[in-house]
Design a protein around this motif. Sequence first.
Motif, mmCIF file in Angstrom:
data_model
loop_
_atom_site.group_PDB
_atom_site.id
_atom_site.type_symbol
_atom_site.label_atom_id
_atom_site.label_comp_id
_atom_site.label_asym_id
_atom_site.label_seq_id
_atom_site.Cartn_x
_atom_site.Cartn_y
_atom_site.Cartn_z
ATOM 1 N N LEU A 23 0.860 -1.187 0.000
ATOM 2 C CA LEU A 23 0.000 0.000 0.000
ATOM 3 C C LEU A 23 0.892 1.230 0.000
ATOM 4 C CD1 LEU A 23 -2.687 -0.840 2.717
ATOM 5 C CD2 LEU A 23 -3.122 -0.407 0.302
ATOM 6 N N PRO A 24 0.513 2.287 -0.722
ATOM 7 C CA PRO A 24 1.304 3.521 -0.679
ATOM 8 C C PRO A 24 1.434 4.023 0.757
ATOM 9 C CG PRO A 24 -0.268 3.608 -2.483
ATOM 10 C CD PRO A 24 -0.611 2.390 -1.662
ATOM 11 N N VAL A 25 2.650 4.350 1.152
ATOM 12 C CA VAL A 25 2.930 4.760 2.526
ATOM 13 C C VAL A 25 2.208 6.053 2.894
ATOM 14 C CG1 VAL A 25 5.043 6.081 2.095
ATOM 15 C CG2 VAL A 25 4.778 4.831 4.236
ATOM 16 N N GLU A 26 1.869 6.873 1.923
ATOM 17 C CA GLU A 26 1.188 8.143 2.211
ATOM 18 C C GLU A 26 -0.178 7.952 2.850
ATOM 19 O OE1 GLU A 26 -1.098 9.998 -1.410
ATOM 20 O OE2 GLU A 26 0.879 9.296 -2.049
ATOM 21 N N TYR A 27 -0.788 6.767 2.683
ATOM 22 C CA TYR A 27 -2.087 6.497 3.287
ATOM 23 C C TYR A 27 -1.980 5.858 4.669
ATOM 24 C CZ TYR A 27 -3.665 7.230 -1.489
ATOM 25 O OH TYR A 27 -3.896 7.755 -2.724
ATOM 26 N N VAL A 28 -0.782 5.413 5.041
ATOM 27 C CA VAL A 28 -0.597 4.682 6.294
ATOM 28 C C VAL A 28 -0.247 5.658 7.402
ATOM 29 C CG1 VAL A 28 0.745 2.895 7.462
ATOM 30 C CG2 VAL A 28 0.109 2.610 5.049
ATOM 31 N N SER A 29 -1.078 5.674 8.458
ATOM 32 C CA SER A 29 -0.793 6.566 9.578
ATOM 33 C C SER A 29 -0.145 5.831 10.744
ATOM 34 C CB SER A 29 -2.062 7.293 10.041
ATOM 35 O OG SER A 29 -3.068 6.376 10.378
ATOM 36 N N ALA A 30 -0.315 4.501 10.819
ATOM 37 C CA ALA A 30 0.306 3.728 11.903
ATOM 38 C C ALA A 30 0.224 2.244 11.583
ATOM 39 C CB ALA A 30 -0.395 4.010 13.227
ATOM 40 N N ILE A 31 1.096 1.480 12.235
ATOM 41 C CA ILE A 31 1.033 0.024 12.220
ATOM 42 C C ILE A 31 1.005 -0.397 13.679
ATOM 43 C CG2 ILE A 31 2.149 -2.130 11.568
ATOM 44 C CD1 ILE A 31 3.408 -0.619 9.204
ATOM 45 N N GLU A 32 -0.071 -1.078 14.068
ATOM 46 C CA GLU A 32 -0.303 -1.411 15.476
ATOM 47 C C GLU A 32 -0.341 -2.921 15.674
ATOM 48 O OE1 GLU A 32 -0.656 0.930 17.870
ATOM 49 O OE2 GLU A 32 -0.564 2.596 16.443
ATOM 50 N N ARG A 33 -0.006 -3.333 16.897
ATOM 51 C CA ARG A 33 -0.191 -4.731 17.288
ATOM 52 C C ARG A 33 -1.695 -4.988 17.428
ATOM 53 N NH1 ARG A 33 4.396 -7.229 18.772
ATOM 54 N NH2 ARG A 33 6.175 -5.931 19.330
ATOM 55 N N ILE A 34 -2.069 -6.258 17.355
ATOM 56 C CA ILE A 34 -3.470 -6.637 17.557
ATOM 57 C C ILE A 34 -3.882 -6.258 18.973
ATOM 58 C CG2 ILE A 34 -5.022 -8.628 17.788
ATOM 59 C CD1 ILE A 34 -4.430 -7.885 14.900
ATOM 60 N N GLN A 35 -5.065 -5.707 19.084
ATOM 61 C CA GLN A 35 -5.623 -5.325 20.378
ATOM 62 C C GLN A 35 -7.083 -5.730 20.408
ATOM 63 O OE1 GLN A 35 -6.123 -0.795 20.463
ATOM 64 N NE2 GLN A 35 -4.404 -1.110 19.071
ATOM 65 N N PRO A 36 -7.716 -5.647 21.587
ATOM 66 C CA PRO A 36 -9.124 -6.057 21.668
ATOM 67 C C PRO A 36 -10.001 -5.277 20.679
ATOM 68 C CG PRO A 36 -8.216 -5.733 23.854
ATOM 69 C CD PRO A 36 -7.175 -5.243 22.888
ATOM 70 N N ILE A 37 -10.844 -6.024 19.976
ATOM 71 C CA ILE A 37 -11.741 -5.449 18.972
ATOM 72 C C ILE A 37 -13.176 -5.652 19.453
ATOM 73 C CG2 ILE A 37 -12.546 -5.601 16.580
ATOM 74 C CD1 ILE A 37 -9.726 -6.731 15.879
ATOM 75 N N THR A 38 -13.941 -4.570 19.456
ATOM 76 C CA THR A 38 -15.349 -4.631 19.849
ATOM 77 C C THR A 38 -16.185 -4.903 18.608
ATOM 78 O OG1 THR A 38 -14.939 -3.049 21.631
ATOM 79 C CG2 THR A 38 -17.236 -3.364 20.941
ATOM 80 N N ARG A 39 -16.936 -5.989 18.635
ATOM 81 C CA ARG A 39 -17.757 -6.394 17.493
ATOM 82 C C ARG A 39 -18.879 -5.390 17.251
ATOM 83 N NH1 ARG A 39 -17.502 -8.699 12.942
ATOM 84 N NH2 ARG A 39 -19.309 -9.850 12.302
ATOM 85 N N VAL A 40 -19.198 -5.147 15.987
ATOM 86 C CA VAL A 40 -20.281 -4.244 15.596
ATOM 87 C C VAL A 40 -21.448 -5.101 15.114
ATOM 88 C CG1 VAL A 40 -20.977 -2.434 13.989
ATOM 89 C CG2 VAL A 40 -18.667 -2.427 14.939
ATOM 90 N N PRO A 41 -22.628 -4.950 15.713
ATOM 91 C CA PRO A 41 -23.789 -5.755 15.297
ATOM 92 C C PRO A 41 -24.141 -5.550 13.827
ATOM 93 C CG PRO A 41 -24.269 -4.558 17.327
ATOM 94 C CD PRO A 41 -22.957 -4.037 16.804
ATOM 95 N N ARG A 42 -24.541 -6.622 13.173
ATOM 96 C CA ARG A 42 -25.036 -6.624 11.791
ATOM 97 C C ARG A 42 -24.025 -6.118 10.767
ATOM 98 N NH1 ARG A 42 -30.748 -4.013 11.453
ATOM 99 N NH2 ARG A 42 -30.278 -4.533 9.305
ATOM 100 N N ALA A 43 -22.741 -6.136 11.105
ATOM 101 C CA ALA A 43 -21.712 -5.721 10.143
ATOM 102 C C ALA A 43 -21.377 -6.890 9.218
ATOM 103 C CB ALA A 43 -20.456 -5.266 10.878
ATOM 104 N N GLU A 44 -20.837 -6.572 8.073
ATOM 105 C CA GLU A 44 -20.362 -7.603 7.148
ATOM 106 C C GLU A 44 -19.359 -8.490 7.881
ATOM 107 O OE1 GLU A 44 -20.875 -8.027 3.760
ATOM 108 O OE2 GLU A 44 -21.861 -6.183 3.166
ATOM 109 N N GLU A 45 -19.199 -9.717 7.399
ATOM 110 C CA GLU A 45 -18.287 -10.665 8.053
ATOM 111 C C GLU A 45 -16.847 -10.141 8.102
ATOM 112 O OE1 GLU A 45 -16.703 -15.262 7.649
ATOM 113 O OE2 GLU A 45 -18.142 -14.499 6.191
#
Length: 162
Positions: A23-45
Motif C-alpha cells: 500500500l502507498p505509505v502516504e495512506y498509512v498513519s500507523a502500524i499497530e499490534r493486535i488489540q481487543p476489537i469490539t464487534r459491531v452488530p449486523r456488520a459484514e463478516e
Amino acid sequence: MEHSTGNYLKVIVFQLQDEEYALPVEYVSAIERIQPITRVPRAEEFVKGVINLRGVIIPIIDLRLRFGMAETELTEENRIIIVKKNGFEVGLIVDTASDVIDLALDEMEPNPEVVGSEAADYIDGVSKIEDRLLILLNLKKILISNQYTHAVTEEGQKPYEI
C-alpha cells in the motif's frame, strides 16, 4: 499511481497467506499490534469491529476475509495497518507487516486479468523485485461498498459504512 517521489512509489509491504501486498505509505498513519476489537452488530463478516486507538474509534477490516480468503486465528505476528483515505480512517488486519520500500513505477505491470479472483478487483498493479512479487492494492476499492449510503466520495461511489 500519482503518489510518487520521482519515478518511485514508497510502499508498506505486508503479507496475507503466502502473498506479499503493498500500500502507498502516504495512506498509512500507523502500524499497530493486535488489540481487543469490539464487534459491531449486523456488520459484514469482514468487518471485525472497532478499536479505540488513542481516543479515536477506528473500524477494523480483516483483509483475509475481504479478499475471500480463509479466516485464521489472530496471533502476535498479526498487525493492524491504520490507513486514511478521503477523510475515512480504517484499520486493516494483515498477517505481518514487513518492509517499507520504493517501487520503480516504470517496472510496475498493470492489474493482471485473473478469472474468478475476487481479490483481483482490489489490485492496482504488480511489481517484481528480485525474486519477490508484490501486489499493489487500490485502497479506495478495498474501502468501497455500494451496499451502503453513509457518504459519497468524489467519484460518486459510497464508502463502506461502519
